[in-house]
Motif scaffolding. Structure first.
Motif, short mmCIF file in Angstrom:
data_model
loop_
_atom_site.label_atom_id
_atom_site.label_comp_id
_atom_site.label_asym_id
_atom_site.label_seq_id
_atom_site.Cartn_x
_atom_site.Cartn_y
_atom_site.Cartn_z
N GLU A 38 0.85 -1.19 0.00
CA GLU A 38 0.00 0.00 0.00
C GLU A 38 0.89 1.24 0.00
O GLU A 38 1.92 1.27 0.66
CB GLU A 38 -0.89 0.00 1.24
N PRO A 39 0.50 2.24 -0.76
CA PRO A 39 1.33 3.45 -0.76
C PRO A 39 1.32 4.08 0.63
O PRO A 39 0.28 4.23 1.25
CB PRO A 39 0.65 4.35 -1.78
N GLN A 40 2.51 4.36 1.10
CA GLN A 40 2.63 4.95 2.42
C GLN A 40 2.60 6.47 2.29
O GLN A 40 3.25 7.04 1.42
CB GLN A 40 3.91 4.51 3.09
N SER A 41 1.84 7.08 3.17
CA SER A 41 1.79 8.53 3.15
C SER A 41 3.07 9.06 3.78
O SER A 41 3.56 8.55 4.77
CB SER A 41 0.57 9.04 3.92
N VAL A 42 3.60 10.07 3.17
CA VAL A 42 4.84 10.66 3.67
C VAL A 42 4.47 11.69 4.72
O VAL A 42 3.80 12.68 4.44
CB VAL A 42 5.63 11.31 2.51
N THR A 43 4.90 11.43 5.96
CA THR A 43 4.62 12.38 7.03
C THR A 43 5.87 13.22 7.26
O THR A 43 6.98 12.68 7.29
CB THR A 43 4.25 11.66 8.34
#
Length: 97
Positions: A38-43
């Motif tokens: 799953e694409p990980q959100s960049v925090t």
């Protein structure tokens, strides 16, 4: 294709493979596809002012330390107390002692 059609095709393939295994016939296994990550959100992250470890920025990003321990460790020490309370004059009902 419709979901029911896909399910029926998969069931048929499964049963054919199971019957071949039961009969002792070698069946080439199809390689299992790895699930797509799953694409990980960049925090956004920030480096802690005390230890330098990166930590996620939350909200408006006002935090400067990664933990309360780092915040306390980075706090300047308090100046030494000047004298003791016993050395200070105190008031009584009869006046200063």
């Amino acid at each position: 294709m419709e979901t029911a059609t896909l399910a029926a095709e998969w069931d048929e393939e499964f049963h054919i493979r199971e019957r071949a295994r039961a009969a002792g016939v070698l069946v080439a296994e199809e390689p299992q596809r790895a699930p797509e990550p799953e694409p990980q959100s960049v925090t956004p992250t920030r480096a802690c002012r005390h230890c330098g470890e990166p930590f996620p920025v939350q909200g408006e990003g006002r935090w400067r330390y990664c933990s309360n321990a780092c915040r306390a460790a980075d706090r300047p020490s308090a100046p030494p107390a000047q004298g003791s309370m016993r050395d200070r004059p105190h008031r009584t009902l009869l006046g200063s002692k």
